[in-house]
Structures are given as C-alpha cells and as structure tokens.
Design a protein around this motif. Structure first.
Motif, PDB file in Angstrom:
ATOM      1  N   ALA A 159       0.827  -1.207   0.000  1.00 35.71           N
ATOM      2  CA  ALA A 159       0.000   0.000   0.000  1.00 35.71           C
ATOM      3  C   ALA A 159       0.858   1.253   0.000  1.00 35.71           C
ATOM      4  N   SER A 160       1.963   1.212   0.720  1.00 32.68           N
ATOM      5  CA  SER A 160       2.850   2.372   0.746  1.00 32.68           C
ATOM      6  C   SER A 160       3.496   2.590  -0.612  1.00 32.68           C
ATOM      7  N   ALA A 161       3.917   1.491  -1.265  1.00 34.35           N
ATOM      8  CA  ALA A 161       4.533   1.623  -2.593  1.00 34.35           C
ATOM      9  C   ALA A 161       3.539   2.152  -3.613  1.00 34.35           C
ATOM     10  N   ALA A 162       2.255   1.801  -3.443  1.00 30.99           N
ATOM     11  CA  ALA A 162       1.223   2.286  -4.362  1.00 30.99           C
ATOM     12  C   ALA A 162       0.698   3.648  -3.950  1.00 30.99           C
ATOM     13  N   GLN A 163       1.334   4.268  -2.924  1.00 28.85           N
ATOM     14  CA  GLN A 163       0.949   5.579  -2.415  1.00 28.85           C
ATOM     15  C   GLN A 163      -0.486   5.588  -1.872  1.00 28.85           C
ATOM     16  N   GLU A 164      -0.963   4.435  -1.410  1.00 23.93           N
ATOM     17  CA  GLU A 164      -2.264   4.352  -0.736  1.00 23.93           C
ATOM     18  C   GLU A 164      -1.997   4.448   0.768  1.00 23.93           C
ATOM     19  N   TYR A 165      -1.713   5.672   1.180  1.00 18.64           N
ATOM     20  CA  TYR A 165      -1.195   5.866   2.527  1.00 18.64           C
ATOM     21  C   TYR A 165      -2.258   5.618   3.609  1.00 18.64           C
ATOM     22  N   GLU A 166      -3.523   5.850   3.283  1.00 18.35           N
ATOM     23  CA  GLU A 166      -4.571   5.592   4.274  1.00 18.35           C
ATOM     24  C   GLU A 166      -4.662   4.096   4.580  1.00 18.35           C
ATOM     25  N   ARG A 167      -4.631   3.264   3.513  1.00 17.30           N
ATOM     26  CA  ARG A 167      -4.659   1.816   3.728  1.00 17.30           C
ATOM     27  C   ARG A 167      -3.388   1.348   4.411  1.00 17.30           C
ATOM     28  N   ALA A 168      -2.249   1.928   4.028  1.00 12.01           N
ATOM     29  CA  ALA A 168      -0.979   1.564   4.676  1.00 12.01           C
ATOM     30  C   ALA A 168      -1.009   1.916   6.158  1.00 12.01           C
ATOM     31  N   GLY A 169      -1.653   3.069   6.509  1.00 13.77           N
ATOM     32  CA  GLY A 169      -1.753   3.452   7.912  1.00 13.77           C
ATOM     33  C   GLY A 169      -2.618   2.486   8.702  1.00 13.77           C
ATOM     34  N   ARG A 170      -3.718   1.996   8.075  1.00 10.85           N
ATOM     35  CA  ARG A 170      -4.554   1.015   8.773  1.00 10.85           C
ATOM     36  C   ARG A 170      -3.789  -0.279   9.028  1.00 10.85           C
ATOM     37  N   ARG A 171      -3.026  -0.739   8.021  1.00 10.65           N
ATOM     38  CA  ARG A 171      -2.235  -1.963   8.209  1.00 10.65           C
ATOM     39  C   ARG A 171      -1.156  -1.756   9.278  1.00 10.65           C
ATOM     40  N   ARG A 172      -0.595  -0.567   9.309  1.00  9.30           N
ATOM     41  CA  ARG A 172       0.413  -0.279  10.351  1.00  9.30           C
ATOM     42  C   ARG A 172      -0.213  -0.366  11.745  1.00  9.30           C
ATOM     43  N   ASP A 173      -1.407   0.235  11.919  1.00 11.09           N
ATOM     44  CA  ASP A 173      -2.086   0.179  13.211  1.00 11.09           C
ATOM     45  C   ASP A 173      -2.447  -1.257  13.581  1.00 11.09           C
ATOM     46  N   GLN A 174      -2.914  -2.042  12.596  1.00 10.49           N
ATOM     47  CA  GLN A 174      -3.236  -3.443  12.857  1.00 10.49           C
ATOM     48  C   GLN A 174      -1.989  -4.233  13.242  1.00 10.49           C
ATOM     49  N   LEU A 175      -0.873  -3.923  12.595  1.00 10.56           N
ATOM     50  CA  LEU A 175       0.383  -4.610  12.916  1.00 10.56           C
ATOM     51  C   LEU A 175       0.837  -4.274  14.329  1.00 10.56           C
ATOM     52  N   GLU A 176       0.694  -3.023  14.734  1.00  8.65           N
ATOM     53  CA  GLU A 176       1.081  -2.634  16.090  1.00  8.65           C
ATOM     54  C   GLU A 176       0.185  -3.315  17.122  1.00  8.65           C
ATOM     55  N   ALA A 177      -1.129  -3.406  16.827  1.00  9.31           N
ATOM     56  CA  ALA A 177      -2.041  -4.084  17.746  1.00  9.31           C
ATOM     57  C   ALA A 177      -1.688  -5.562  17.865  1.00  9.31           C
ATOM     58  N   THR A 178      -1.343  -6.181  16.741  1.00  7.28           N
ATOM     59  CA  THR A 178      -0.965  -7.598  16.763  1.00  7.28           C
ATOM     60  C   THR A 178       0.289  -7.813  17.596  1.00  7.28           C
ATOM     61  N   ARG A 179       1.255  -6.969  17.411  1.00  5.35           N
ATOM     62  CA  ARG A 179       2.506  -7.115  18.170  1.00  5.35           C
ATOM     63  C   ARG A 179       2.292  -6.847  19.660  1.00  5.35           C
ATOM     64  N   LYS A 180       1.338  -5.969  19.979  1.00  5.17           N
ATOM     65  CA  LYS A 180       1.054  -5.715  21.391  1.00  5.17           C
ATOM     66  C   LYS A 180       0.447  -6.945  22.048  1.00  5.17           C
ATOM     67  N   VAL A 181      -0.463  -7.626  21.328  1.00  4.43           N
ATOM     68  CA  VAL A 181      -1.039  -8.862  21.868  1.00  4.43           C
ATOM     69  C   VAL A 181       0.043  -9.906  22.063  1.00  4.43           C
TER      70      VAL A 181
END
Length: 642
Positions: free
Chosen positions: A222-244
C-alpha cells in the motif's frame, strides 16, 4: 480393637482377582467412597485387616459404611476411567474432591454456530466451540479482543443485536468503527466470515507468523502504491498484533505444547496450579483447591488430578507433554488413558491436535521446563497460603481452634461463645468501647455492642473496669414488641464462655474487678487478656503468660477477635468524633431540637448568623416562640440567663 467393618466383611474368595472399582455404601445405600484397583481381591482385603493399622480417616470411612460392592472391568485404564465417572456421579464424602478456585473466564469462538461470534464465557462450554485461556480476569480477554478485532473483524455482538441488525438491514456501530465485518447484513459472506474466525483462532493458538507477515506485506504494498490511508490502517493493525504477542509471555525457546502442574499442601488440603503453554507461549493458568478427605500421597493425588484435568472439560486440549513435580501412581496407566483420548481426537473429524499422539508425563531436572515447574509450584504455594487465610469459614479449622484454645487456657469446655472488649479514644476524649462476639468461631455481628464511657480520661484501665461492670450488670428483661406482651430477650442475656480483653495484666485485673462489682455471678466465665506486643495470653492469678503456637489455629482465632474488636471500637470513636465536629452551637440550647435547629439554619445559614440576628428576627422563624427566641439570643451571645 474391634474392626469397624467387621459386620460386612466379604467372604474369602468372593472378591475377583481382576482390575476394577469398589464402592463402600452406608446404611442409606449412599456411596461414601470409591476406589480403583489392579486386583480387587487384594485391595478390598486390605481394608479388613488389623484395625490398628488403619489410618484415622480410613477408619472413619469404614465406620460410616455398611456394605461394599465392586465392578470388574477389562483393564487398569478402564478402571481409572470408571473411578473418575463414579466419583463425579456420586460425589462420595470420603474421596478427595477438587474444586476450582473460581470460575475462570475463557475467550470463546462459537464455531458451532452458523455465524460464529467471539465472547467472554465462564462455566460449561459447548463441545463444538473453540476456547482459549483460561484468563485470570475477564478484562484481559476484552482488552485482547479490542486489539484483535481491527485485524480479525469477526462478529462479537449478542444474538439479539445480530437479529435486530438483520431485520433493519443496517449494521451496528461496530461495523462503522471497523471492528466487525457485518455478516448480519451481508457485507461479508458466511464462508468468508468463517475464514476470519479461523484466522483469529490460529492466531490465538500461537500461529501468529503468517498474520504478521501478511500485514507487513500489505503495508509495504500500500505504501509503494501511495495508498497511505490503507498503509496506515495496516500499520495500526500490525502494532495491535505485536502488542497482543508482547502480552503473551514466551516461556520456552521451542514451538511446543505442554501443561505444567504444580502442587503444594499439607495433610488436610492442597492447592494445584496448572500453566498452559501453547507454541512456547504461556496461554493460560488455572487453579484448584483439594480437600483431602482421605489419606493420599502426592503421587496418588497427581494421578487422580490428571484424570480430572483432562476429563470432559479439557478433553480436546490434551498436550503431548505434561510436566509434573513427581511421577504419579500408575503412570503408565495414566499416560495410556491420555494417549487413547488424544488419538481419538486425531482420528476423528474434529480439529486435530498438534504433535505426536502419545502423551508423555515427565519430571524435568533442568532447563526451561524445570523453570516452568518451579513457577507453577510457586503459584500453588501462594494459592495455598491464600486459602489458609480463608480458613475461618472452615468448620474443621474452627473446631481445632476452639479445642486448642480450650487446652491452652485450661477451660472446662470449648469456648463456643467468646466476647472481646477494646477501648478507643483520642487523647482521652470521646472514649468508647466495643464488644464483639464470636460464636462457634465465627462473628455474630447482631450481638456486637458499643459503649460510650461516662468519663473522658486517658485511662484505659478505668474505662475497661466501667465497661465490664456495665456488661455484666443484672438488668430487668426488655419488653418485646409482640402483641402478647411477652418479655423480649435482654441484650446481654447470653453469657460468654470466655472473655478476651485487649491489653495486658492491668486491663485484665480491671475487667475482673468491674465484672465482680456488677454483682453478677461470673464463676462460670473465664477471662484472658491478649497483649499486643508478643501476642501473649495473660490469665488471672498466673505470673507467666501463655504463648500460643505460631501459625496455630488458636492464635489465629484470638488475633481475629482482637482485630475485629479494635475495628469496631475505632469505627464508633471516629463516628462520634465526626459528629462532634459537625455539631452546632444551637445543640446546647434547651428547647432547640433537630427540627428547630434545621429551621434556624435554613433561615440564617449558620449559628453565627443566628447570634447576630435580633430577637424579632429569630422569633419570625417557624416553630420559634418569643420566649425561646430570647433564650437563643441570650445563649449565643454569652449573656447570663435568669
């Protein structure tokens, strides 16, 4: 010594020499004990040998029984399974009983439903559902779900909310905040939603690698395709996963499944703690309390516990390795039973367990597993100590405490009613006393009494003398409220077997003097004083105190008495002090009661404002006459009154 079971001894040779279970029944045909044996003949015969060699609890069981019967099975494994079934069915009073320390919550995925949901659940869980845990607290499950639902937006609403959304054709708020894929309105298909549920289940099972790698890949794409909103959602999901994942403690360097059993106890009770490790991470913990109604070794206790642990409740969660502090009795039989159950899961159409089919029960000597075993044993020791603090409600413990106290202070009978007295004051002001009552070792709060001492002096000895004189002073019976006019009970009608004074020898002598001054006959009442510093009991006429054994039930009982009397006295003293601080100068004026005081304060705002008011203004208040207004004005302004 006559054998307690002589009347129903089986005839020689009538008991088969085969594996099976035996049951002792009482005169009402109730099962009082269930046991299993490799050879029924030799095991049953052991109960009818010399009575002198029987353990006390075994002798008590045989005295309660009036018949013995047996059931023959094909193998020791079948006998082990039958023993568990019979114990669950009859709940015999002389068998070891396991009980959960509390109802532990699980994170449950209702995979038996067409559209599964994630929820917190306690108690019995349907066999077709997936459960994870147990967790120590329900809020830990909700916190985990809150982090994972953006990654796996599965249904978490109740059936009522789900059906309402279906009727309206509109998803609920959870869909709009991206925490539900809304299968209720067809935003996602049933099959696709089940794939989300399976992904969440695999993640909770410890298979987190594919999820983390997929989120990282989608974030980069998503970041490479400049879809930064979707990339931001995946980043937040990744942080939540790592927190669990960070919340799941890594306890093993290997990707393995095992359960670790720790045990700690004494001859009467024990505590068992189990740590559940899945894929090298600590996924849950659960505890049991054990009442040893029969005399058992730790090895026999472990054998029965393992059968209990992997019975119906966790039949689908038997790991390939079970770590224990010592090998249980009949370990080959236990492992055979658990391996058979695990093999049945592997060959059935249900979810297959990971790893080998055979179950190994082992005692580690070093390494990660030994550290885990030490952790489980420490948890069991802590749980056992917490259980001992709650033993005040245990009948046997109370009985021992009363008996030990009777022997320590040389009482003629066990002190079934004990009264404890304490004095409380603040620098000699607001002096009060408390009387708390324990009957049969338990507080009887309806019998508690409190005293307002007549003289405010910093003299605990004099206050104790007055309180005991008032407590034992003979009184006429109080009239009851019944229509028949019968006399009601006196506040102090029941006499104590033992009086405990909070203090030393001075307070004890003062209490005795006050009780004798009352004119009551106190020859049948025993007095002791509990000194705070060394927890010693002082008895009248003795020059040396009685020292109760540390950790004993008797000392625990008198400490609870003293602490409860202190709490009750301090509470009363504080309430009087608070009332004194809030008391108005109007309270000291004759003729001004609570109603008139309230009317004056509502009219003028404070006692100071009343003092500054004229007599006419005061008399204008409802309920205040001209004469009373003059008295109020005179009193508040310090003038002399005729």
């Amino acid at each position: 010594m006559r054998h307690p079971a002589e009347s129903f001894r089986p005839e020689a040779g009538s008991v088969p020499d085969a594996p099976g279970c035996y049951l002792f029944r009482d005169a009402q045909s109730r099962v009082v004990y269930v046991g299993k044996a490799k050879s029924l003949r030799s095991r049953v015969a052991s109960y009818f040998q010399s009575a002198a060699g029987l353990a006390p609890r075994t002798r008590a069981m045989l005295a309660a029984a009036s018949a013995v019967e047996w059931i023959v099975v094909d193998s020791e494994v079948d006998a082990l399974h039958l023993e568990y079934t019979l114990i669950q069915q009859h709940r015999p009073r002389y068998n070891v009983q396991y009980r959960d320390d509390k109802s532990y919550p699980y994170l449950v995925l209702s995979t038996s439903d067409e559209v599964p949901r994630a929820r917190v659940q306690r108690g019995k869980i349907s066999g077709g559902d997936r459960k994870f845990g147990p967790y120590a607290h329900a809020y830990a499950i909700r916190e985990t779900l809150d982090l994972l639902l953006p990654v796996f937006p599965v249904r978490s609403c109740s059936d009522g909310v789900y059906r309402r959304a279906q009727r309206l054709g509109k998803p609920c708020l959870l869909h709009h905040i991206e925490r539900c894929a809304a299968p209720c309105t067809g935003e996602i298909g049933v099959d696709d939603h089940r794939q989300l549920v399976d992904g969440l289940a695999n993640f909770l099972d410890g298979d987190s690698g594919p999820v983390v790698r997929q989120l990282e890949r989608e974030m980069r794409e998503a970041s490479a395709a400049q879809e930064y909103e979707r990339a931001g959602r995946r980043r937040d999901q990744l942080e939540a996963t790592r927190k669990v994942l960070a919340q799941q403690q890594v306890v093993s360097g290997r990707d393995e499944d095992l359960d670790v059993v720790g045990i700690h106890g004494d001859d009467l009770e024990a505590s068992v703690q189990v740590l559940f490790v899945r894929r090298g991470r600590l996924s849950g913990r659960k505890g049991w309390s054990v009442d040893k109604a029969e005399q058992v070794t730790d090895e026999e206790l472990l054998r029965r516990f393992l059968v209990e642990l992997y019975a119906d409740d966790r039949a689908d969660e038997i790991p390939p390795t079970v770590v224990v502090p010592s090998l249980p009795d009949d370990v080959s039989v236990v492992t055979g039973l658990l391996s058979d159950r695990r093999q049945q899961l592997r060959t059935s159409g249900e979810r297959k367990p990971r790893g080998r089919a055979a179950v190994v029960v082992r005692v580690p000597q070093r390494g990660d597993k030994r550290q885990l075993l030490d952790m489980a044993s420490d948890n069991a020791r802590d749980a056992f100590q917490r259980t001992r603090l709650r033993r005040a409600h245990d009948f046997d413990a109370r009985t021992r405490a009363l008996r030990d106290l009777q022997e320590a202070v040389d009482l003629p009978v066990a002190p079934l009613r004990i009264e404890c007295f304490d004095i409380s004051h603040l620098g000699g002001t607001q002096v009060v006393a408390s009387m708390v009552v324990f009957e049969d070792g338990l507080p009887r709060k309806s019998a508690y009494r409190r005293f307002k001492v007549t003289r405010d002096t910093n003299d605990d000895v004099a206050a104790m003398r007055e309180v005991l004189e008032r407590r034992f002073r003979p009184r006429p019976a109080e009239r009851g409220d019944g229509s028949d006019g019968a006399a009601g009970p006196e506040k102090f009608a029941l006499r104590p077997d033992l009086v405990v004074i909070d203090g030393g020898i001075g307070q004890l002598n003062a209490a005795l003097e006050g009780a004798r001054t009352s004119g009551a006959d106190i020859d049948d009442v025993s007095f002791v004083a509990l000194a705070k510093r060394y927890e010693e009991l002082w008895l009248p006429g003795r020059r040396e105190p009685v020292v109760l054994p540390r950790g004993g039930e008797a000392l625990y009982l008198v400490q609870r008495l003293r602490d409860e009397a202190h709490r009750f006295a301090v509470t009363y003293q504080r309430s009087r002090r608070t009332a004194g601080l809030t008391r108005s100068a109007l309270d000291a004026i004759p003729g001004v009661g609570p109603g008139r005081r309230q009317a004056l304060l509502e009219a003028f705002g404070s006692a100071k404002a009343v003092a500054l008011a004229t007599v006419e203004d005061i008399a204008s208040v409802r309920g205040i006459s001209r004469t009373l207004a003059e008295t109020i004005h005179t009193q508040l302004n310090g003038e002399e009154v005729d």
